[in-house]
Write a protein that holds these residues in place. Structure first.
Motif, PDB file in Angstrom:
ATOM      1  N   VAL A 433       0.839  -1.203   0.000  1.00  0.00           N
ATOM      2  CA  VAL A 433       0.000   0.000   0.000  1.00  0.00           C
ATOM      3  C   VAL A 433       0.876   1.256   0.000  1.00  0.00           C
ATOM      4  CG1 VAL A 433      -1.662   1.332   1.361  1.00  0.00           C
ATOM      5  CG2 VAL A 433      -1.973  -1.137   1.069  1.00  0.00           C
ATOM      6  N   ALA A 434       2.002   1.185   0.708  1.00  0.00           N
ATOM      7  CA  ALA A 434       2.883   2.350   0.805  1.00  0.00           C
ATOM      8  C   ALA A 434       3.486   2.745  -0.538  1.00  0.00           C
ATOM      9  CB  ALA A 434       3.994   2.087   1.819  1.00  0.00           C
ATOM     10  N   ILE A 435       3.637   1.793  -1.452  1.00  0.00           N
ATOM     11  CA  ILE A 435       4.255   2.131  -2.748  1.00  0.00           C
ATOM     12  C   ILE A 435       3.221   2.304  -3.857  1.00  0.00           C
ATOM     13  CG2 ILE A 435       6.367   0.895  -2.153  1.00  0.00           C
ATOM     14  CD1 ILE A 435       5.470  -1.257  -4.210  1.00  0.00           C
ATOM     15  N   SER A 436       1.952   2.095  -3.556  1.00  0.00           N
ATOM     16  CA  SER A 436       0.923   2.093  -4.591  1.00  0.00           C
ATOM     17  C   SER A 436       0.262   3.462  -4.714  1.00  0.00           C
ATOM     18  CB  SER A 436      -0.135   1.027  -4.290  1.00  0.00           C
ATOM     19  OG  SER A 436       0.456  -0.263  -4.255  1.00  0.00           O
ATOM     20  N   ASP A 437      -0.208   3.743  -5.913  1.00  0.00           N
ATOM     21  CA  ASP A 437      -0.937   4.976  -6.187  1.00  0.00           C
ATOM     22  C   ASP A 437      -2.440   4.724  -6.299  1.00  0.00           C
ATOM     23  OD1 ASP A 437       1.483   6.754  -6.685  1.00  0.00           O
ATOM     24  OD2 ASP A 437       1.812   5.163  -8.147  1.00  0.00           O
ATOM     25  N   VAL A 438      -2.791   3.579  -6.859  1.00  0.00           N
ATOM     26  CA  VAL A 438      -4.185   3.214  -7.092  1.00  0.00           C
ATOM     27  C   VAL A 438      -4.365   1.763  -6.670  1.00  0.00           C
ATOM     28  CG1 VAL A 438      -6.070   3.173  -8.781  1.00  0.00           C
ATOM     29  CG2 VAL A 438      -4.144   4.721  -9.112  1.00  0.00           C
ATOM     30  N   VAL A 459      -6.969  -0.861   6.145  1.00  0.00           N
ATOM     31  CA  VAL A 459      -5.639  -0.353   5.795  1.00  0.00           C
ATOM     32  C   VAL A 459      -5.745   0.660   4.659  1.00  0.00           C
ATOM     33  CG1 VAL A 459      -3.397  -1.000   4.812  1.00  0.00           C
ATOM     34  CG2 VAL A 459      -4.432  -2.414   6.605  1.00  0.00           C
ATOM     35  N   LEU A 460      -6.557   0.362   3.651  1.00  0.00           N
ATOM     36  CA  LEU A 460      -6.722   1.280   2.515  1.00  0.00           C
ATOM     37  C   LEU A 460      -7.370   2.591   2.952  1.00  0.00           C
ATOM     38  CD1 LEU A 460      -7.948  -1.254  -0.215  1.00  0.00           C
ATOM     39  CD2 LEU A 460      -5.636  -0.382   0.133  1.00  0.00           C
ATOM     40  N   ALA A 461      -8.281   2.516   3.890  1.00  0.00           N
ATOM     41  CA  ALA A 461      -8.942   3.734   4.363  1.00  0.00           C
ATOM     42  C   ALA A 461      -7.973   4.639   5.110  1.00  0.00           C
ATOM     43  CB  ALA A 461     -10.122   3.362   5.265  1.00  0.00           C
ATOM     44  N   ARG A 462      -7.019   4.063   5.835  1.00  0.00           N
ATOM     45  CA  ARG A 462      -6.086   4.848   6.655  1.00  0.00           C
ATOM     46  C   ARG A 462      -4.822   5.253   5.915  1.00  0.00           C
ATOM     47  NH1 ARG A 462      -7.626   0.586  10.070  1.00  0.00           N
ATOM     48  NH2 ARG A 462      -5.641  -0.471   9.649  1.00  0.00           N
ATOM     49  N   ALA A 463      -4.543   4.675   4.771  1.00  0.00           N
ATOM     50  CA  ALA A 463      -3.283   4.942   4.058  1.00  0.00           C
ATOM     51  C   ALA A 463      -3.164   6.423   3.724  1.00  0.00           C
ATOM     52  CB  ALA A 463      -3.215   4.110   2.789  1.00  0.00           C
ATOM     53  N   PRO A 464      -1.973   7.013   3.904  1.00  0.00           N
ATOM     54  CA  PRO A 464      -1.845   8.468   3.741  1.00  0.00           C
ATOM     55  C   PRO A 464      -1.737   8.950   2.300  1.00  0.00           C
ATOM     56  CG  PRO A 464       0.243   7.510   4.442  1.00  0.00           C
ATOM     57  CD  PRO A 464      -0.758   6.395   4.469  1.00  0.00           C
ATOM     58  N   ARG A 465      -1.331   8.082   1.344  1.00  0.00           N
ATOM     59  CA  ARG A 465      -1.002   8.630   0.029  1.00  0.00           C
ATOM     60  C   ARG A 465      -1.763   7.996  -1.138  1.00  0.00           C
ATOM     61  NH1 ARG A 465       2.417   5.609  -2.979  1.00  0.00           N
ATOM     62  NH2 ARG A 465       3.115   7.450  -4.115  1.00  0.00           N
ATOM     63  N   LEU A 466      -2.702   7.124  -0.888  1.00  0.00           N
ATOM     64  CA  LEU A 466      -3.444   6.529  -1.993  1.00  0.00           C
ATOM     65  C   LEU A 466      -4.309   7.563  -2.688  1.00  0.00           C
ATOM     66  CD1 LEU A 466      -4.679   3.061  -0.638  1.00  0.00           C
ATOM     67  CD2 LEU A 466      -2.989   3.492  -2.431  1.00  0.00           C
ATOM     68  N   ALA A 467      -4.303   7.537  -4.010  1.00  0.00           N
ATOM     69  CA  ALA A 467      -5.119   8.483  -4.768  1.00  0.00           C
ATOM     70  C   ALA A 467      -6.541   7.971  -4.956  1.00  0.00           C
ATOM     71  CB  ALA A 467      -4.485   8.753  -6.128  1.00  0.00           C
ATOM     72  N   ARG A 468      -6.674   6.655  -5.166  1.00  0.00           N
ATOM     73  CA  ARG A 468      -8.005   6.121  -5.436  1.00  0.00           C
ATOM     74  C   ARG A 468      -8.022   4.625  -5.149  1.00  0.00           C
ATOM     75  NH1 ARG A 468     -10.426   7.728 -11.040  1.00  0.00           N
ATOM     76  NH2 ARG A 468     -10.709   9.674  -9.886  1.00  0.00           N
ATOM     77  N   VAL A 469      -9.165   4.152  -4.652  1.00  0.00           N
ATOM     78  CA  VAL A 469      -9.414   2.722  -4.462  1.00  0.00           C
ATOM     79  C   VAL A 469     -10.693   2.386  -5.214  1.00  0.00           C
ATOM     80  CG1 VAL A 469      -9.859   0.852  -2.827  1.00  0.00           C
ATOM     81  CG2 VAL A 469      -8.308   2.724  -2.191  1.00  0.00           C
ATOM     82  N   VAL A 470     -10.570   1.608  -6.271  1.00  0.00           N
ATOM     83  CA  VAL A 470     -11.729   1.194  -7.062  1.00  0.00           C
ATOM     84  C   VAL A 470     -12.143  -0.191  -6.580  1.00  0.00           C
ATOM     85  CG1 VAL A 470     -12.621   0.726  -9.363  1.00  0.00           C
ATOM     86  CG2 VAL A 470     -10.927   2.537  -9.034  1.00  0.00           C
TER      87      VAL A 470
END
Length: 518
Positions: A433-438, A459-470
């Motif tokens: 998750v730390a290295i992912s953008d989407v 984890v996806l909800a709390r991640a600081p740098r994710l742009a989008r979760v489809v």
């Protein structure tokens, strides 16, 4: 020279192809079983955290890639395959008319253009491999080509040709090669594994042929020791010995060849698509060379020269390609035990995404036939698959630092996986998750008891740098529970897409596009 050389070479090709297909199916099955066993092994006690896995990898912002950029990149790869196919078919036609034809004046511009067009049919399975077409779709496209070829022959023939004669010519041209290509390259397991095993098995089969030749020579010499063999020894036992005994000698060169192929793949000298493309055209040209052997002898090997276009064109294309910034990274998560649906999703979406971005995921048996590569195959055959597993949290950072994030020669990006035990997947997830953008998360058939998926949503909800979760859902998805687990996410991060809207799925992954989804 051995007058039966062409027949022996044909046998080597056919036998090695058959063995490669059988071996690929066996390797895929055993690979999946080994993964299940290794994933369930307990990891040794360890208090170390996963650490910073990818600060150097994800430090730069991802390039703004749009769906239009992706479509252009896919077209570029398709045009590259088409260009190489045109060069190969034209060169093949020129060699056939000018060398193998054996008659002066046979090579003319008009005849060259006609034969080049007829010889271009391998571009259809080549594009099918790129776009993950089914066998039936490839066969349907070939049928359309077949009709076009009939019309072309009818137009270019000086005298009317009997339909049966034309049909026989076309079937002889594509029937044999297409059977081999279909068996070797168009199945899921065979596509991923068989082309890498084919050179090794050709070497082993060639040594078996040499062994039977040696036996024939020995029998012709009638040495005393042969006459002294027990009368009860069956001839088939002796034959079997001379077929298989040479493998004891050839095994080591074959093993070295396998490791060399894996090393070439790791250095990006080879890629999955280019190996498939070369295998496809190699089969066509090799059978053409064997057909010309009767007239040309060993000089028929000149029919293989068009294969040199592949490294030349790919090298030139690579030098003319510029990459703008860091490609975006897509993390793929899914509900396990839904293999067929996940594979179909992979074929429709991930294969397209690879044209402009990297893909990372936690390895699972559901996608083995889509993600296994040369390095994985030969590591498994060497008994080193266990070395790929993250056994403790401290192993996560080195594993992710070793990801292959640069594009292959044709421009597509590789799939990078983390192999985890049941006790280490959560640390691997945090690092991915730390290295992912989407993120693309397939929650079809998700239920409240799928604790792993619920942990992933948090984890996806709390991640600081994710742009989008489809998130892909369907009527069987426990949607209220899923939304509740993702409730802490920043506004707009989660895009919930119903399975009925799958055609929109790829577009939803491109954050640079401003179109609204949800």
């Amino acid at each position: 020279m051995d007058e039966n050389a062409s027949g022996k070479l044909l046998f080597i090709v056919l036998a090695a192809t058959l063995l490669a297909v059988i071996a690929a199916l066996g390797v895929a099955r055993r690979y999946g079983a080994a993964m299940k066993r290794l994933m369930s092994l307990p990891a040794p006690p360890q208090d170390e955290g996963a650490g910073s896995a990818t600060a150097s990898v994800a430090s730069a912002p991802a390039a703004r890639v749009t769906l239009a950029d992706n479509r252009r990149a896919v077209r570029r790869v398709a045009l590259l395959l088409l260009l190489m196919s045109v060069l190969l078919s034209t060169s093949d036609a020129a060699l056939f008319l000018g060398v193998a034809g054996g008659r002066e004046g046979l090579l003319t511009p008009a005849r060259l253009a006609t034969f080049a067009a007829l010889n271009l049919w391998p571009v259809i399975p080549a594009l099918g491999l790129l776009w993950r077409w089914s066998r039936w779709r490839v066969l349907g496209a070939l049928l359309l080509w077949f009709v076009g070829a009939l019309l072309l022959i009818a137009w270019r023939s000086i005298e009317p040709q009997p339909l049966a004669s034309v049909l026989g010519f076309l079937v002889s041209e594509i029937g044999g090669p297409m059977l081999l290509i279909g068996a070797l390259c168009l199945g899921s397991a065979t596509r991923a594994i068989a082309p890498w095993l084919l050179p090794l098995l050709m070497l082993l089969v060639a040594t078996s042929v040499a062994g039977t030749d040696a036996l024939a020579w020995i029998v012709a010499q009638r040495p005393q020791w042969l006459m002294a063999l027990p009368a009860g020894m069956a001839a088939n036992q002796v034959m079997l010995f001379f077929v298989l005994a040479p493998w004891l000698v050839a095994w080591w060169p074959a093993k070295w060849l396998g490791r060399a192929l894996a090393a070439a793949y790791a250095r990006r000298w080879l890629s999955e698509l280019l190996v498939l493309f070369t295998a496809l055209w190699g089969i066509v040209l090799l059978l053409r060379a064997l057909g010309a052997w009767h007239d040309l002898g060993a000089a028929a090997a000149v029919m293989l020269l068009p294969l040199l276009w592949i490294p030349l064109v790919v090298t030139l294309a690579r030098r003319n390609t510029t990459q703008r910034g860091r490609p975006p990274t897509l993390l793929v998560l899914r509900v396990f035990q839904r293999d067929a649906q996940v594979r179909a999703l992979f074929d429709r979406v991930i294969e397209r995404w690879r044209a402009t971005g990297n893909t990372v995921l936690i390895a699972g048996t559901d996608l083995v036939e889509r993600t296994v590569d040369a390095d994985d195959i030969f590591a498994f055959l060497d008994g080193r698959l266990g070395e790929r597993f993250v056994r403790r949290p401290a192993d996560v950072a080195p594993r992710i630092a070793a990801f292959e994030l640069a594009p292959d020669a044709e421009g597509r990006h590789r799939i990078n996986e983390v192999y985890c035990h049941d006790s280490t997947w959560q640390q691997a997830l945090d690092a991915l998750v730390a290295i992912s953008d989407v993120v693309l998360m397939d929650l079809r058939s998700f239920k409240a008891h799928n604790r792993g998926c619920r942990h992933e949503l948090g984890v996806l909800a709390r991640a600081p740098r994710l742009a989008r979760v489809v998130v892909l859902v369907d009527a069987d998805t426990a949607l209220p529970e899923a939304r509740a687990d993702a409730a802490g996410a920043p506004p707009g991060r989660f895009v919930w897409l119903d399975a009925a809207r799958q055609p929109e799925l790829l577009a939803a992954l491109f954050v640079a596009d401003t179109a609204a989804h949800g």
